[in-house]
Every structure is written in C-alpha cells, then in structure tokens.
Design a protein around this motif. Sequence first.
Motif, PDB file in Angstrom:
ATOM      1  N   MET A 194       0.966  -1.212  -0.054  1.00  0.00           N
ATOM      2  CA  MET A 194      -0.033  -0.087   0.002  1.00  0.00           C
ATOM      3  C   MET A 194       0.940   1.275   0.038  1.00  0.00           C
ATOM      4  SD  MET A 194      -2.727   1.109   2.873  1.00  0.00           S
ATOM      5  CE  MET A 194      -3.957   2.614   2.513  1.00  0.00           C
ATOM      6  N   VAL A 195       0.614   2.226  -0.948  1.00  0.00           N
ATOM      7  CA  VAL A 195       1.465   3.487  -0.932  1.00  0.00           C
ATOM      8  C   VAL A 195       0.526   4.513  -0.320  1.00  0.00           C
ATOM      9  CG1 VAL A 195       2.376   5.065  -2.398  1.00  0.00           C
ATOM     10  CG2 VAL A 195       2.183   2.783  -3.276  1.00  0.00           C
ATOM     11  N   TYR A 196       1.422   5.016   0.779  1.00  0.00           N
ATOM     12  CA  TYR A 196       0.927   5.982   1.711  1.00  0.00           C
ATOM     13  C   TYR A 196       1.089   7.513   0.925  1.00  0.00           C
ATOM     14  CZ  TYR A 196       0.069   2.579   5.345  1.00  0.00           C
ATOM     15  OH  TYR A 196      -0.255   1.521   6.009  1.00  0.00           O
ATOM     16  N   LYS A 197       0.201   8.534   1.254  1.00  0.00           N
ATOM     17  CA  LYS A 197       0.164   9.843   0.692  1.00  0.00           C
ATOM     18  C   LYS A 197       1.395  10.435   1.631  1.00  0.00           C
ATOM     19  CE  LYS A 197      -2.333  13.703  -0.833  1.00  0.00           C
ATOM     20  NZ  LYS A 197      -3.755  14.399  -0.744  1.00  0.00           N
ATOM     21  N   GLU A 198       2.065  11.243   0.894  1.00  0.00           N
ATOM     22  CA  GLU A 198       3.393  11.933   1.667  1.00  0.00           C
ATOM     23  C   GLU A 198       2.639  13.219   2.345  1.00  0.00           C
ATOM     24  OE1 GLU A 198       5.648  12.481  -1.602  1.00  0.00           O
ATOM     25  OE2 GLU A 198       7.068  10.858  -1.198  1.00  0.00           O
ATOM     26  N   VAL A 199       2.495  13.231   3.744  1.00  0.00           N
ATOM     27  CA  VAL A 199       2.009  14.404   4.266  1.00  0.00           C
ATOM     28  C   VAL A 199       2.904  14.982   5.243  1.00  0.00           C
ATOM     29  CG1 VAL A 199       0.225  14.800   5.966  1.00  0.00           C
ATOM     30  CG2 VAL A 199       0.038  13.223   4.097  1.00  0.00           C
ATOM     31  N   VAL A 200       3.257  16.147   5.589  1.00  0.00           N
ATOM     32  CA  VAL A 200       3.865  16.592   6.639  1.00  0.00           C
ATOM     33  C   VAL A 200       2.958  17.567   7.511  1.00  0.00           C
ATOM     34  CG1 VAL A 200       5.510  18.701   7.314  1.00  0.00           C
ATOM     35  CG2 VAL A 200       5.958  16.997   5.020  1.00  0.00           C
ATOM     36  N   TYR A 201       2.963  17.080   8.617  1.00  0.00           N
ATOM     37  CA  TYR A 201       1.871  17.761   9.566  1.00  0.00           C
ATOM     38  C   TYR A 201       2.753  18.918  10.355  1.00  0.00           C
ATOM     39  CZ  TYR A 201      -1.439  14.028   9.408  1.00  0.00           C
ATOM     40  OH  TYR A 201      -2.459  13.112   9.056  1.00  0.00           O
ATOM     41  N   VAL A 202       2.194  20.131  10.124  1.00  0.00           N
ATOM     42  CA  VAL A 202       2.674  21.308  10.744  1.00  0.00           C
ATOM     43  C   VAL A 202       2.220  21.521  11.911  1.00  0.00           C
ATOM     44  CG1 VAL A 202       3.338  23.747  10.463  1.00  0.00           C
ATOM     45  CG2 VAL A 202       3.741  22.430   8.478  1.00  0.00           C
ATOM     46  N   VAL A 203       2.914  21.517  13.042  1.00  0.00           N
ATOM     47  CA  VAL A 203       2.242  21.652  14.243  1.00  0.00           C
ATOM     48  C   VAL A 203       3.081  23.058  15.107  1.00  0.00           C
ATOM     49  CG1 VAL A 203       1.810  20.296  16.663  1.00  0.00           C
ATOM     50  CG2 VAL A 203       2.133  19.168  14.712  1.00  0.00           C
ATOM     51  N   SER A 204       2.052  23.848  15.789  1.00  0.00           N
ATOM     52  CA  SER A 204       2.629  24.999  16.305  1.00  0.00           C
ATOM     53  C   SER A 204       1.591  25.211  17.594  1.00  0.00           C
ATOM     54  CB  SER A 204       2.854  26.088  15.471  1.00  0.00           C
ATOM     55  OG  SER A 204       3.183  27.330  16.157  1.00  0.00           O
ATOM     56  N   ASP A 205       2.187  25.928  18.606  1.00  0.00           N
ATOM     57  CA  ASP A 205       1.550  26.420  19.807  1.00  0.00           C
ATOM     58  C   ASP A 205       1.209  27.626  19.699  1.00  0.00           C
ATOM     59  OD1 ASP A 205       4.029  27.395  20.143  1.00  0.00           O
ATOM     60  OD2 ASP A 205       4.266  26.214  21.874  1.00  0.00           O
ATOM     61  N   SER A 206       1.527  28.350  18.251  1.00  0.00           N
ATOM     62  CA  SER A 206       0.938  29.838  17.796  1.00  0.00           C
ATOM     63  C   SER A 206       0.252  29.602  16.436  1.00  0.00           C
ATOM     64  CB  SER A 206       2.107  30.865  17.909  1.00  0.00           C
ATOM     65  OG  SER A 206       1.808  32.008  17.428  1.00  0.00           O
ATOM     66  N   VAL A 207       0.389  30.418  15.638  1.00  0.00           N
ATOM     67  CA  VAL A 207      -0.215  30.345  14.237  1.00  0.00           C
ATOM     68  C   VAL A 207       0.291  29.040  13.388  1.00  0.00           C
ATOM     69  CG1 VAL A 207      -0.966  31.718  12.336  1.00  0.00           C
ATOM     70  CG2 VAL A 207      -0.923  32.866  14.532  1.00  0.00           C
ATOM     71  N   GLY A 208       1.697  28.847  13.386  1.00  0.00           N
ATOM     72  CA  GLY A 208       2.335  28.076  12.631  1.00  0.00           C
ATOM     73  C   GLY A 208       2.648  28.617  11.296  1.00  0.00           C
ATOM     74  N   GLU A 209       2.671  30.002  10.989  1.00  0.00           N
ATOM     75  CA  GLU A 209       3.294  30.375   9.604  1.00  0.00           C
ATOM     76  C   GLU A 209       4.705  29.993   9.351  1.00  0.00           C
ATOM     77  OE1 GLU A 209       1.842  34.667  10.002  1.00  0.00           O
ATOM     78  OE2 GLU A 209      -0.075  34.226   9.025  1.00  0.00           O
ATOM     79  N   THR A 210       5.436  30.208  10.534  1.00  0.00           N
ATOM     80  CA  THR A 210       6.712  30.216  10.176  1.00  0.00           C
ATOM     81  C   THR A 210       7.367  28.696  10.056  1.00  0.00           C
ATOM     82  OG1 THR A 210       7.302  31.987  12.013  1.00  0.00           O
ATOM     83  CG2 THR A 210       8.952  30.322  11.392  1.00  0.00           C
ATOM     84  N   ALA A 211       6.638  27.829  10.630  1.00  0.00           N
ATOM     85  CA  ALA A 211       6.963  26.412  10.192  1.00  0.00           C
ATOM     86  C   ALA A 211       6.341  26.001   9.152  1.00  0.00           C
ATOM     87  CB  ALA A 211       6.371  25.455  11.405  1.00  0.00           C
ATOM     88  N   GLU A 212       5.229  26.301   8.641  1.00  0.00           N
ATOM     89  CA  GLU A 212       4.553  26.102   7.208  1.00  0.00           C
ATOM     90  C   GLU A 212       5.526  26.763   6.183  1.00  0.00           C
ATOM     91  OE1 GLU A 212       0.549  26.268   4.762  1.00  0.00           O
ATOM     92  OE2 GLU A 212       0.440  27.145   6.538  1.00  0.00           O
ATOM     93  N   PHE A 213       6.075  27.945   6.526  1.00  0.00           N
ATOM     94  CA  PHE A 213       7.056  28.572   5.227  1.00  0.00           C
ATOM     95  C   PHE A 213       8.345  27.553   5.211  1.00  0.00           C
ATOM     96  CE2 PHE A 213      10.275  31.437   4.065  1.00  0.00           C
ATOM     97  CZ  PHE A 213       9.716  32.014   3.072  1.00  0.00           C
ATOM     98  N   VAL A 214       8.889  27.151   6.345  1.00  0.00           N
ATOM     99  CA  VAL A 214      10.055  26.579   6.121  1.00  0.00           C
ATOM    100  C   VAL A 214       9.998  25.172   5.636  1.00  0.00           C
ATOM    101  CG1 VAL A 214      11.670  25.193   7.627  1.00  0.00           C
ATOM    102  CG2 VAL A 214      10.779  27.558   8.385  1.00  0.00           C
ATOM    103  N   VAL A 215       8.403  24.523   5.956  1.00  0.00           N
ATOM    104  CA  VAL A 215       8.247  23.321   5.422  1.00  0.00           C
ATOM    105  C   VAL A 215       8.104  23.393   3.795  1.00  0.00           C
ATOM    106  CG1 VAL A 215       6.378  21.345   5.162  1.00  0.00           C
ATOM    107  CG2 VAL A 215       7.614  21.992   7.363  1.00  0.00           C
ATOM    108  N   LYS A 216       7.403  24.259   3.457  1.00  0.00           N
ATOM    109  CA  LYS A 216       7.100  24.727   2.005  1.00  0.00           C
ATOM    110  C   LYS A 216       8.411  25.009   1.116  1.00  0.00           C
ATOM    111  CE  LYS A 216       2.698  26.396   1.998  1.00  0.00           C
ATOM    112  NZ  LYS A 216       1.458  27.503   1.946  1.00  0.00           N
ATOM    113  N   ALA A 217       9.468  25.599   1.774  1.00  0.00           N
ATOM    114  CA  ALA A 217      10.640  26.027   1.295  1.00  0.00           C
ATOM    115  C   ALA A 217      11.618  24.680   0.966  1.00  0.00           C
ATOM    116  CB  ALA A 217      11.596  27.062   2.064  1.00  0.00           C
ATOM    117  N   VAL A 218      11.299  23.808   2.049  1.00  0.00           N
ATOM    118  CA  VAL A 218      12.290  22.585   2.045  1.00  0.00           C
ATOM    119  C   VAL A 218      11.566  21.738   0.860  1.00  0.00           C
ATOM    120  CG1 VAL A 218      12.673  20.337   2.985  1.00  0.00           C
ATOM    121  CG2 VAL A 218      13.027  22.426   4.125  1.00  0.00           C
ATOM    122  N   ALA A 219      10.154  21.553   0.826  1.00  0.00           N
ATOM    123  CA  ALA A 219       9.324  20.677  -0.260  1.00  0.00           C
ATOM    124  C   ALA A 219       9.786  21.202  -1.646  1.00  0.00           C
ATOM    125  CB  ALA A 219       7.860  20.782   0.020  1.00  0.00           C
TER     126      ALA A 219
END
Length: 271
Positions: A1-26
């Motif tokens: 079974m092939v699983y979809k590639e998912v990155v869960y961005v988790v933050s105790d605030s808005v999470g914009e910084t983490a999402e931006f970093v993940v998108k840059a890497v992706a």
Amino acid sequence: MVYKEVVYVVSDSVGETAEFVVKAVATQFNSSQIEIRRNSYVDDIEDIEDIIMLAKKGNTIIAYTIVIPSLKDYLDKRASEESILAVDLLSPLMNAFITRFNKEPNHQPGLMRKLDEEYFRKIEAIEFAVKYDDGRDPRGITKADIVLIGVSRTSKTPLSMYLAHKRFKVANVPLVPEVPPPDELFTVPRKNCIGLIISPDKLNEIRKERLKALGLASQANYASFERILEELDHAEKIMKRVGCPVIDVSNKAVEETAGLILDILKKERSF
C-alpha cells in the motif's frame, strides 16, 4: 500500500513560520505530491494525541515549532513511541542562542505575532498622525486617542509623531484667532485632549528663528509680541472651554512633554 506523503505542521501559535520552512524545503524536492497540513494553537496533550493518531497512519513527518517545554517533550516522546519522524524547527537555533549569548528563552508562544501586531499598530498610528496633522481633517479629532491643541510652534507635530511611535493615534489642531476651532473639538472627552501653552518670550524666540530659516523678515507680524499675546489669549480661552489639561512646553524637550502627556492620560483614565 502506498501512503500519501504528508507533513503535519504543528505549532503552539499560528504556525506560519513552520509552514513557510516546510514549503521551502518541499520545493527542493520538486514534489507536488507532498501535502502540508497545518495544526495551529496546539496547547494541550489532547491536541498532540490527535495529531499523533493521524500521523501514525501514513507516510508522514511532523514538523513543529513548539516553545512550551512540556508539550515539546510530550510530542517527542509520543512520536518516538509511534516511530513517527518529528522535526523540531526551533530548538537547534534556540540552543545556539543559549550557548553563544548566555540567555534563556521566554518559552512563550505567539511572541512573533505579537511583535508583528505592534509593528503594524505603530505604522497605522504614524499614518494617522500624518493624515490628521495641523487640523487638516477635523474628522480625525473624534477618531484620535489623543488630541493636541495649541498655537503655532508649540511642538504639536513633533509630539504627534513621537506619540505615534508609541502606537497612539494623535490628531493636532492649531488655534488661530481668525479660524474658529472645529466643532468636533468640543465633542471629544476632555481626557482625550491636551492643551499646549508656551511663554510669550520663548514663542517669540522660536518664531523669529523660524522666519529666519524661511528667509523672511523677523519683524513679521507672525513673531510680534502683540500677535503672540493675542494668539495665546485666544488659545487659553479655547482650552478653558474644552476643559482639557494644559502643559507648558516652554523649556521642555519633546520626549519630556510626551512623558507628561502619557502621565496625564493615565491619571485621567484611571478615574
């Protein structure tokens, strides 16, 4: 079974910084198949458990920016137990700050957002001060946090800009005998208005210097004692009618006057 590639961005605030970093890497992997799911304001163990349960079912990564130590430790522990790859985006740099600068972090979520909000409030206040400077638009009087009134050369504009940098919306109105004060001035609460007065001698000195800078004769009516006394008398009557606090700016720096204004406002609004 092939699983979809998912990155869960988790933050105790808005999470914009983490999402931006993940998108840059992706983007470096030329992969349009990676789905990014942001989880904002994660502030308890139950929230983390929900994310863990979702992440354990697929081909996933958890990328997080959590500054609350107990939540970070719990997420690391649960991710390890479930064999989920969890990447802490903040700790390496935070640890570098601790080591190199010998300082401890606040461990308080949302500080970046708070700083951004304060910055934009300051910009808004500066734009307000420019728009409603020198009585250009009397509508600003009713919208202002502080209204400054006084004769010409009592530092109304510099004070407006200084207080704007403190995030106060300031309108200022010149008081001139030939120009009736705007009706709005008599509708604002007295605690929002500050009158600025100055000694005739000091005003005469300042106005002469102003005329000299403009290349005009220092004997002009603008700097004459008779004219100055007329203006100051008119201004005093208006201030009494408004019932506002009054500050003598004769020998005060802008910073000193601003401090007095803020002290008055604090005292007035505490009642």
